[in-house]
Design an enzyme around this catalytic site. Structure first.
Site, mmCIF file in Angstrom:
data_model
loop_
_atom_site.group_PDB
_atom_site.id
_atom_site.type_symbol
_atom_site.label_atom_id
_atom_site.label_comp_id
_atom_site.label_asym_id
_atom_site.label_seq_id
_atom_site.Cartn_x
_atom_site.Cartn_y
_atom_site.Cartn_z
ATOM 1 N N CYS A 133 -3.965 48.252 8.406
ATOM 2 C CA CYS A 133 -5.633 48.558 8.317
ATOM 3 C C CYS A 133 -6.117 48.335 9.614
ATOM 4 C CB CYS A 133 -6.152 47.552 7.146
ATOM 5 S SG CYS A 133 -7.921 47.830 7.021
ATOM 6 N N GLN A 138 -1.226 44.244 -2.703
ATOM 7 C CA GLN A 138 -1.036 44.264 -1.291
ATOM 8 C C GLN A 138 -1.933 43.196 -0.693
ATOM 9 O OE1 GLN A 138 -3.455 47.043 1.514
ATOM 10 N NE2 GLN A 138 -1.294 47.717 2.011
#
Length: 344
Positions: free
Chosen positions: A101, A71
């Site tokens: 995030c 990621q």
């Protein structure tokens, strides 16, 4: 051999979420002891770090981790493309772009959840990565941020990712409140909206979409799989890792690797021994196994012994063995599990 389930070959049918400061390479090797088939994800690594940093330290992983996805975080299409190429060359099975995030550090770098406001930019990044790699490129997102209306933003965002060539979309079924909530609060406070994500999948029957957020058991995962292509489990997989021992049988229709936590820890020992010989400190690995005996008599004593001893200079596998002795033998702490029935 348990008969395979429908779509059990889907690479995203069950995965463990990328979690900052948790899903490092030692954690992933430990999780692989419990499930052969689940897809594992790295912690998020920024594209700039991939390009300019210590690649061996940031990207190195053990072959046992496959299938494993890298990621990355970033917003510059050229940087993302370069980082994706580096990750693919390292041998990762998938490159995943973080658009979910909510941390302050991520916002200041103009990537993560704040990119939900810039779907055009994200789409350009996806297209740039797709042009550089042969492995799947996927996106992990929220259902929206701050004052966005999820029912409006999510379908548009998803369609743009698909048009850009994304091979799959992973949706954390919560808003991210970048103004007013801490990153920790963003994991719990915004309500889950599973129906919205289920409805999105109906709009894309031939495109892989997985759901993430609040999944705390294999039963819940199987319920989502009646709607979705895949399920991603986060904190429960980390805090109560033995839940992963049921994944292969119940989710993929394959025999389980091990049937007791003791067997899992015994299987992890050779990895820890090799890493210790290479200079890795015990606590870097042992911290991931603290929750292995969750709910088993003696689990508290196991956790206490690890917490008090794994950080000491020169700590070795004897600390693990001593901790295991504080938990009842597998025949007493739980009945050795027969292969769990496959879901229908």
């Amino acid at each position: 051999m348990i008969p395979p389930l429908p779509n059990s070959a889907s690479p995203h049918r069950f995965s463990v979420a990328p979690m900052m400061e948790w899903t490092d390479r030692h954690c992933r090797a430990f999780h692989r002891c419990m499930t052969t088939h689940a897809r594992l994800y790295t912690e998020m690594v920024t594209a700039a770090a991939v390009i300019n940093g210590d690649r061996k330290r940031l990207l190195g992983f053990s072959p046992v981790e496959h299938p494993v996805a890298l990621q990355i975080g970033g917003s510059d299409p050229a940087e993302l493309a370069q980082a994706a190429k580096i990750g693919a060359d390292f041998g990762y099975d998938e490159i995943n772009l973080n658009v979910g995030c909510p941390s302050d550090r991520v916002q200041s770098g103009s990537f993560g959840a704040c990119l939900m406001r810039e779907p055009d930019l994200v789409a350009r990044g996806v297209a740039a990565m797709k042009a550089q790699v042969d492995v799947p490129v996927t996106v992990k997102c929220r259902i929206g941020v701050d004052n966005q209306v999820p029912a409006d933003i999510l379908p548009r965002f998803a369609q743009m990712m698909r048009n850009a060539g994304a091979d799959a979309l992973i949706v954390h079924a919560r808003m991210a409140w970048l103004d007013g909530l801490s990153p920790k609060q963003n994991r719990d406070v915004p309500p889950l909206d599973y129906p919205l994500v289920h409805a999105l999948k109906k709009q894309h029957p031939d495109w892989t979409i997985s759901i993430n957020g609040g999944v705390q058991s294999i039963d819940q995962a199987l319920a989502h799989l009646t709607h979705m292509d895949g399920v991603m489990m986060g904190r429960t997989a980390y805090n109560e890792p033995f839940v992963l021992a049921d994944v292969d049988a119940r989710v993929f229709g394959a025999p389980p690797a091990y049937r007791t936590p003791h067997q899992v820890l015994d299987a992890f020992m050779p990895y820890m021994e090799r890493e210790l010989a290479n200079g890795t400190r015990l606590n870097s690995m042992a911290r991931h196994v603290v929750g292995l005996f969750h709910g088993v008599p003696g689990a508290r004593a196991f956790r206490r012994h690890l917490s008090e001893n794994m950080h000491r200079d020169g700590a070795d596998l004897e600390v693990i063995r001593e901790a295991m002795q504080r938990v009842a033998p597998s025949g007493n702490d739980m009945k050795e599990r027969a292969p769990a029935p496959a879901a229908v």
